[in-house]
Write an enzyme that holds these catalytic residues in place. Structure first.
Site, mmCIF file in Angstrom:
data_model
loop_
_atom_site.group_PDB
_atom_site.id
_atom_site.type_symbol
_atom_site.label_atom_id
_atom_site.label_comp_id
_atom_site.label_asym_id
_atom_site.label_seq_id
_atom_site.Cartn_x
_atom_site.Cartn_y
_atom_site.Cartn_z
ATOM 1 C CG ASP A 134 20.226 -91.927 -12.861
ATOM 2 O OD1 ASP A 134 20.583 -92.177 -14.023
ATOM 3 O OD2 ASP A 134 19.560 -92.729 -12.176
ATOM 4 C CG ASP A 149 18.911 -99.006 -15.277
ATOM 5 O OD1 ASP A 149 17.828 -98.580 -14.867
ATOM 6 O OD2 ASP A 149 19.952 -98.322 -15.261
#
Length: 442
Positions: A159, A224
């Site tokens: 991430d 996302d």
């Protein structure tokens, strides 16, 4: 994962990026490091459980993947997302699994997964901390890559949170991800073991579709995902301009599947799954398998759609050949491109997306797709009804495509088209006789 402020920035950048898409994408240099030649199929915990994960959940999910038949379809990875770690490293600087959630340790868990026929994936972060506030890997890349491998993991999702100050890192997004890519490559060289499958979760920053394939096996193209249609449509729209970035060993990642989640209708779930599969994204299930509906299971188990995603001959994504309700090359996050095609091992694949809020009839000329030969007719296979639907000559019409629904077709060459068809060219413009006469004046 992504903070809301970053989501806003990503959305505004996405709306402004069309000019960059149109300049084209250079020839792709592929990592080709022996892993993930085809998109990864499996499960990721985040969309269904967020931080509420433990050892029992992981092993139960794997058991359900077997009993529901998903492993037989090809879903062979079980991947942890964030929140698996203790908040602090050990005295030796090592990452430590949460002692309450994973009391048996990861070696035991990954051994059980592998005994069941699965590969195991884990989550990390390129910054100081993960998005949920657990230890990140910045300045510990080599140590953490070794740790993941020692624990028995095969896959790393990486991430982009808690980025160090510029004066410390002195790198952009590319350089930050190169640190772990280099650590993984060096570890493979020193141990002789296969490298970790490396999944870059950099939220589509820094035109990753241009350089991601030089260091990873997949890369997120946007912020996302969420379980509603506007999110699905927005990601499809963004991805429609960068399909050239996908190929064997490296590909655009549209994010974890939301099939079975949120307020998506049955047809929206089908469209979501079809787009992700035919655009050759990794397919990571993200719903609670203990409560899965029959409809959701049927969608995820569509072997004909999954076969396109896992095509051993063509690693490329489908691409739009006509945008439909918008002029071609229009970026519209609510109404993305509608008419798509691409090559496959067994014929030409077509995806028709009805992005409207009402049922629609969708029509196209076959040779609008670059993969169709003029003067030929094509047998039509419907990849959702699993039926052979006759032969298409020159054009195809799909009627009553549901709102936000999809038609997925495989067209296979069935020989020369019948004689005497008028006009003599499937593309009317500039159609001419050998004597130089244009058809009806051209």
């Amino acid at each position: 994962m992504l903070h809301s402020a970053v989501k806003m920035v990503s959305a505004s950048l996405g709306a402004a990026c069309l000019a960059f898409f149109l300049v084209g994408i250079p020839a792709v240099y592929t990592l080709n490091n022996g892993v993930a030649r085809l998109p990864v199929l499996g499960y990721n915990t985040w969309n269904a459980y967020a931080c509420n994960i433990d050892e029992n959940l992981i092993l139960t999910t794997a058991s359900l993947m077997k009993s529901l038949g998903l492993q037989d379809v090809g879903y062979t990875h079980v991947n942890l997302d964030d929140c698996w770690a203790e908040k602090n490293r050990s005295a030796e600087g090592l990452l430590v699994p949460d002692q309450t959630r994973f009391p048996s340790g990861f070696n035991n868990m990954t051994a059980q997964l592998k005994a069941m026929g699965f590969q195991a994936g884990i989550y990390g972060d390129s910054g100081w901390f993960t998005c949920a506030g657990y230890p990140g890997s910045f300045e510990n890349e080599a140590l953490d890559a070794q740790t993941y491998q020692d624990w028995g993991f095969d896959y790393l999702k990486y991430d982009n949170c808690y980025i160090p100050y510029d004066e410390i890192i002195r790198e952009g997004t590319l350089g930050k991800y190169q640190r772990m890519a280099g650590a993984i490559a060096n570890l493979s060289t020193s141990t002789g073991e296969s490298p970790l499958i490396f999944s870059l979760c950099e939220w589509g920053w820094s035109q990753v579709w241009i350089w991601g394939t030089e260091m990873g096996n997949s890369w997120r193209v946007d912020g996302d995902i969420a379980g509603y249609w506007n999110s699905i449509a927005s990601i499809i729209n963004f991805g429609s301009f960068i399909t050239q970035g996908t190929g064997f060993y490296g590909r655009n990642d549209m994010d974890i599947l939301e099939v079975g989640n949120g307020n998506l209708t049955y047809d929206e779930n089908k469209s979501h799954f079809t787009a992700w599969a035919l655009m050759k994204s990794p397919l990571l299930i993200g719903t609670n398998l203990s409560a899965i509906s029959d409809d959701t299971l049927r969608i995820l188990s569509n072997r004909e759609i999954v076969a396109i995603n896992q095509d051993p001959v063509y690693g490329t994504s489908v691409s739009p050949f006509r945008w439909g309700i918008n002029p071609d090359w229009t970026s519209n996050s609510s109404f993305p491109a509608q008419y798509w095609s691409g090559p496959s091992e067994n014929g030409t694949v077509f995806m028709l997306l009805n992005t409207l809020d009402d049922p629609a009839t969708m029509f196209f000329n076959l040779t609008e797709s670059p993969w169709i030969r003029a003067g030929r007719q094509y047998a039509v296979r419907d990849l959702w009804t699993h039926t052979d639907n006759g032969t298409a000559v020159r054009n195809f019409t799909a009627t009553d495509v549901p709102a936000h629904g999809v038609v997925a077709l495989l067209l296979q060459d069935a020989g020369n088209e019948p004689e005497g068809i008028y006009p003599q060219c499937s593309v009317w413009y500039a159609c001419a006789d050998q004597n130089g006469t244009y058809v009806d004046g051209g």
